[in-house]
Design an enzyme around this catalytic site. Sequence first.
Site, PDB file in Angstrom:
ATOM      1  N   ASN A  30      20.998  69.736  60.050  1.00 34.76           N
ATOM      2  CA  ASN A  30      20.989  70.025  58.622  1.00 34.76           C
ATOM      3  C   ASN A  30      21.921  71.216  58.424  1.00 34.76           C
ATOM      4  O   ASN A  30      21.538  72.357  58.662  1.00 34.76           O
ATOM      5  CB  ASN A  30      19.549  70.351  58.193  1.00 34.76           C
TER       6      ASN A  30
ATOM      7  N   LYS B  11      20.548  74.112  60.778  1.00 35.89           N
ATOM      8  CA  LYS B  11      19.221  73.864  61.358  1.00 35.89           C
ATOM      9  C   LYS B  11      19.343  72.662  62.269  1.00 35.89           C
ATOM     10  O   LYS B  11      20.057  71.697  61.925  1.00 35.89           O
ATOM     11  CB  LYS B  11      18.202  73.565  60.258  1.00 35.89           C
TER      12      LYS B  11
ATOM     13  N   ARG C  50      21.339  65.381  57.657  1.00 33.69           N
ATOM     14  CA  ARG C  50      20.977  65.453  56.250  1.00 33.69           C
ATOM     15  C   ARG C  50      22.273  65.533  55.451  1.00 33.69           C
ATOM     16  O   ARG C  50      23.123  66.381  55.715  1.00 33.69           O
ATOM     17  CB  ARG C  50      20.163  66.711  55.985  1.00 33.69           C
TER      18      ARG C  50
ATOM     19  N   HIS D 248      16.375  66.551  47.186  1.00 32.53           N
ATOM     20  CA  HIS D 248      15.207  66.877  48.019  1.00 32.53           C
ATOM     21  C   HIS D 248      14.429  65.627  48.422  1.00 32.53           C
ATOM     22  O   HIS D 248      13.239  65.680  48.733  1.00 32.53           O
ATOM     23  CB  HIS D 248      14.242  67.855  47.302  1.00 32.53           C
TER      24      HIS D 248
ATOM     25  N   HIS E  54       8.665  70.897  45.399  1.00 31.88           N
ATOM     26  CA  HIS E  54       9.426  71.410  46.548  1.00 31.88           C
ATOM     27  C   HIS E  54      10.045  72.729  46.081  1.00 31.88           C
ATOM     28  O   HIS E  54      11.064  72.741  45.378  1.00 31.88           O
ATOM     29  CB  HIS E  54      10.506  70.408  46.969  1.00 31.88           C
ATOM     30  N   LEU E  55       9.394  73.841  46.447  1.00 30.41           N
ATOM     31  CA  LEU E  55       9.852  75.148  45.968  1.00 30.41           C
ATOM     32  C   LEU E  55      10.378  75.950  47.146  1.00 30.41           C
ATOM     33  O   LEU E  55       9.612  76.568  47.899  1.00 30.41           O
ATOM     34  CB  LEU E  55       8.685  75.896  45.290  1.00 30.41           C
TER      35      LEU E  55
ATOM     36  N   GLY F 116      16.337  76.231  47.119  1.00 29.69           N
ATOM     37  CA  GLY F 116      16.549  75.196  46.102  1.00 29.69           C
ATOM     38  C   GLY F 116      15.173  74.715  45.684  1.00 29.69           C
ATOM     39  O   GLY F 116      14.260  74.713  46.509  1.00 29.69           O
TER      40      GLY F 116
ATOM     41  N   ARG G 246      20.504  79.501  41.637  1.00 25.45           N
ATOM     42  CA  ARG G 246      20.966  78.507  40.650  1.00 25.45           C
ATOM     43  C   ARG G 246      20.121  78.590  39.392  1.00 25.45           C
ATOM     44  O   ARG G 246      18.918  78.845  39.468  1.00 25.45           O
ATOM     45  CB  ARG G 246      20.878  77.097  41.251  1.00 25.45           C
TER      46      ARG G 246
ATOM     47  N   GLY H 187       9.427  76.635  51.415  1.00 22.86           N
ATOM     48  CA  GLY H 187       9.180  78.066  51.674  1.00 22.86           C
ATOM     49  C   GLY H 187       8.279  78.764  50.667  1.00 22.86           C
ATOM     50  O   GLY H 187       7.299  79.416  51.044  1.00 22.86           O
TER      51      GLY H 187
ATOM     52  N   GLU I   9      11.627  67.568  56.757  1.00 20.34           N
ATOM     53  CA  GLU I   9      12.761  66.682  56.467  1.00 20.34           C
ATOM     54  C   GLU I   9      13.381  66.155  57.762  1.00 20.34           C
ATOM     55  O   GLU I   9      13.847  65.018  57.828  1.00 20.34           O
ATOM     56  CB  GLU I   9      13.818  67.455  55.661  1.00 20.34           C
TER      57      GLU I   9
END
Length: 400
Positions: free
Chosen positions: A9, A16, A94, A182, A209-210, A213, A242, A329, A380
């Site tokens: 990733n 990663k 990814r 995501h 999904h926090l 991003g 963002r 996260g 993921e």
Amino acid sequence: MTDAILVLNAGSSSLKFAVYRDEADPQSPVLRGKIRGIGTAAIFTARDADGDPVPARAAMTPRPSASHGDLIPALLDWLESHLAGFTVTAAGHRVVHGGASHTGPARVSDAVLRDLDALIPLAPLHQPHNLAAVRCISASAPDLAQVVCFDTSFHRTQGRLAQMFALPRALSDLGIVRYGFHGLSYDYIAGVLPTFLGARAEGRVVVAHLGNGASLCAMKARQSVATTMGFTALDGLVMGQRCGALDPGVLLYLLEQKGMTPDRISQLLYHESGLLGVSGISNDMATLEKSAAPEAREAIDLFCYRAAGEIARLAAATGGLDAIVFTAGIGENSALVRDLICDQLGWMGVALNPDANARNATRIASDTSAVDVLVLPTDEERVIARATHRLIHGAPAHPG
Ligand code: ADP
């Protein structure tokens, strides 16, 4: 030797990686790690199958200024000497944007790479790095089979209205539609929902999904019906740097009245906004939570206000809500954020158990809550390892 799959990733400044046994549903990686600070001061960390850190003397020591191009061949060499009993025979990547045509993972070919290159302007933060990693492997290990897995694919089950902008039809036909992102994370969560929700997993669930991003996905029967990210990964929630959803009139004003160039606006929206822009302090939620500055708290409050509002909007797309799942996260670790978001959803019957929330427990709803609230770690990389195995071996889709 046992065959293994390398999952990569590649982000702008991080890489990663995880290595899994090459099997249909690998449970946990043989090795997992990350190289941070690429291009400035690269730092390598890795954990073995038991989750124990790889000792410093056995770790890879990248040159501080190493680029992705230097690091990937070095990582392959390092893996060869440290993966006792395993040979990497395939790599799964990814890739953030698969556009309209890639509704599932794909074997890498020149034609696929050309398609994905064309999507770089739609995901400039991620796509170039994702594809650079694929090309780097092709160059340094041409015999390795490669598979690309897309963050957009999971959302292709959405109905037409959920994917449309109210723009002239000709522009929708050109592919200016909401793709959503995501998806690998949502795919993983969809797979584990039955374990935690039983039959309710097939109901109406919003997954939050926090992370740095951030987005939401509304699911019905564990399929995406709506999401907050759109044509690009800029839309929707407030993120680390963002802006999330923005009145398009602001862009016209900045262009026409403030003389900003497209490059300047891109920098503003992708790198200088979100938690960082509002707080003026940091893009990092944990840092903001520790800060006493009122601007830090305002940034957290805006993040949560917008997330709660969007959860309510998505509940309209699913016709109500059986469960909310927090992941990534911030979702997995910030009791404050979960509390602020759920507090604003009290009118929908959402109520937390404060002790469970403070402990980051799996089930954090109070006994009286009308809506289940879960904290589930996402994975993921595991979704990519499964898909890579499936494509390489032509195996049937995993039922989860
Ligand atoms: P990425 O999108 O880069 O993968 P992650 O999913 O790792 O991001 O999430 C990073 C975010 O999670 C950062 O804002 C970080 O501060 C936040 N985070 C991690 N741990 C905590 C914590 N204990 N409390 C609050 N926020 C946290």
